[in-house]
Design an enzyme around this catalytic site. Structure first.
Site, short mmCIF file in Angstrom:
data_model
loop_
_atom_site.label_atom_id
_atom_site.label_comp_id
_atom_site.label_asym_id
_atom_site.label_seq_id
_atom_site.Cartn_x
_atom_site.Cartn_y
_atom_site.Cartn_z
N SER A 86 11.01 3.60 5.60
CA SER A 86 11.75 3.04 6.74
C SER A 86 12.80 4.00 7.30
O SER A 86 13.87 3.58 7.74
CB SER A 86 12.37 1.69 6.37
OG SER A 86 11.35 0.74 6.07
N GLU A 105 0.33 3.93 -1.13
CA GLU A 105 -0.83 3.20 -0.61
C GLU A 105 -2.11 3.63 -1.33
O GLU A 105 -3.03 2.82 -1.51
CB GLU A 105 -0.93 3.38 0.91
CG GLU A 105 0.14 2.55 1.62
CD GLU A 105 0.63 3.11 2.93
OE1 GLU A 105 -0.07 3.94 3.54
OE2 GLU A 105 1.73 2.70 3.36
N GLY A 137 7.54 0.80 5.08
CA GLY A 137 7.05 -0.11 6.12
C GLY A 137 7.76 -1.45 6.16
O GLY A 137 7.32 -2.36 6.86
N ASN A 158 3.86 11.15 8.48
CA ASN A 158 2.61 10.62 7.91
C ASN A 158 2.05 9.58 8.87
O ASN A 158 2.54 8.46 8.94
CB ASN A 158 2.93 9.99 6.54
CG ASN A 158 1.74 9.27 5.94
OD1 ASN A 158 0.61 9.42 6.39
ND2 ASN A 158 2.00 8.47 4.91
N HIS A 207 0.57 9.03 -2.73
CA HIS A 207 1.24 8.05 -1.87
C HIS A 207 1.02 6.64 -2.43
O HIS A 207 -0.07 6.35 -2.94
CB HIS A 207 0.69 8.15 -0.44
CG HIS A 207 1.50 7.36 0.53
ND1 HIS A 207 1.36 6.00 0.66
CD2 HIS A 207 2.50 7.71 1.38
CE1 HIS A 207 2.23 5.57 1.57
NE2 HIS A 207 2.92 6.58 2.02
N GLU A 259 9.73 7.84 -2.50
CA GLU A 259 9.50 6.72 -1.59
C GLU A 259 9.50 5.42 -2.37
O GLU A 259 8.47 5.05 -2.97
CB GLU A 259 8.15 6.87 -0.89
CG GLU A 259 8.05 8.07 0.00
CD GLU A 259 7.02 7.86 1.10
OE1 GLU A 259 7.37 7.94 2.28
OE2 GLU A 259 5.85 7.59 0.77
N LYS A 267 -0.70 8.05 8.74
CA LYS A 267 -1.59 7.08 8.07
C LYS A 267 -2.89 6.95 8.89
O LYS A 267 -3.32 7.93 9.49
CB LYS A 267 -0.86 5.75 7.87
CG LYS A 267 0.49 5.96 7.20
CD LYS A 267 1.13 4.71 6.67
CE LYS A 267 2.45 5.06 6.01
NZ LYS A 267 3.12 3.93 5.38
P1 PGA Z 1 7.49 4.12 6.73
O1 PGA Z 1 6.40 4.81 5.78
O2 PGA Z 1 8.35 5.23 7.30
O3 PGA Z 1 6.69 3.42 7.79
O4 PGA Z 1 8.30 3.21 5.88
C1 PGA Z 1 6.71 5.89 4.94
C2 PGA Z 1 5.48 6.35 4.21
O5 PGA Z 1 4.66 5.52 3.81
O6 PGA Z 1 5.30 7.58 3.99
#
Ligand code: PGA
Length: 262
Positions: free
Chosen positions: A220, A106, A180, A12, A104, A174, A14
């Site tokens: 992560s 976000e 993140g 992803n 997601h 997740e 983003k």
């Molecule tokens: P990350 O993000 O691997 O940077 O923790 C995962 C995601 O948001 O899909």
């Protein structure tokens, strides 16, 4: 891991990489996986670029016959019409997009997408022949209050309200606190919730559907911890954010089977 489920590693991106950067990145990634003699039939690898990159990446994948899969980061719950700024699942399908992220954290947090919006987007993906990658996960406060599985399982149940039980989906667990943050869940935590999600799928769609549906872990993930997650019986891959923007890291994650002790 049950062999009938091909592991899936999803990158992803983003809101990173414009279409020119995307072309350069995918070319490098394809070379890197080719160098490593990656067998795409044993581990599926999919990139989720920003919407403005999809056409460029699709053209490249098509022209060079690359086996990388293509996913989108979002879609509209509507099919067409007066929805300024929205992108129809039909348009994504016309670009040979196979997967689309839905729910997601976000989008749930920054765009106030609740369970009802997620369910209608899952339905839109299904209508257009896209496989929704349904993201679920609890916040640190949810974890404290409800324990590990209650919120993700409730989100999954709600997200499937508008599709037939046999609709093809991928589930991505997740934990919001792991995204993140550099603080991944432990493999045992991931296994516990992924098993609970699979059990919910047994109840919703039956044992066969549950046995063939891929449930991923995300939050992560990096090359140094991917193998520990994939060793768990109910973790069938990973949704990778930050580490998917580094060709060597992402290659190593996709190549988790070559890591020691897997
Ligand atoms: P990350 O993000 O691997 O940077 O923790 C995962 C995601 O948001 O899909």
């Amino acid at each position: 891991m049950v062999t009938t489920r091909t592991p899936l590693i999803a990158g992803n991106w983003k809101m990173n990489l414009d279409h020119l950067q995307a072309i350069a990145f995918v070319q490098k990634l394809a070379w890197s996986l080719k160098d490593a003699k990656h067998d795409f039939s044993s581990v599926e690898a999919v990139v989720f670029p920003p919407a403005t990159d999809l056409r460029s990446v699709q053209t490249l994948l098509d022209a060079d016959k690359l086996e990388l899969g293509l996913g989108a980061q979002d879609l509209s719950s509507h099919d067409s019409g007066a929805y300024t700024g929205e992108i129809s699942g039909a348009f994504l399908r016309a670009l040979d997009v196979q997967y689309v992220l839905v729910g997601h954290s976000e989008r749930r947090t920054l765009h106030s997408e609740g369970d009802d919006v997620v369910a209608s987007k899952v339905a839109a993906a299904h209508r257009h022949g896209l496989v929704p990658m349904i993201c679920v996960g609890e916040t640190a406060a949810d974890l404290e209050e409800h324990g590990p599985s209650a919120v993700p399982v409730a989100q999954l149940r709600a997200s499937l309200a508008e599709v037939p039980a046999d609709a093809e989906i991928v589930v991505a667990y997740e934990p919001v606190w792991a995204i993140g943050s550099g603080q991944a869940a432990t493999p045992e935590q991931a296994q516990q919730v992924c098993a609970a999600l699979r059990q919910a799928l047994v109840e919703i769609a039956g044992p066969e559907r549950a046995a063939t549906t891929r449930v991923l872990y995300g939050g992560s993930v990096k090359s140094s911890n991917i193998a520990s997650f994939l060793r768990e019986p109910d973790v069938d891959g990973a949704l990778v954010g930050g580490a998917s923007l580094d060709v060597a890291e992402f290659t190593s994650i996709v190549r988790f089977r070559s890591h020691v002790g897997v």
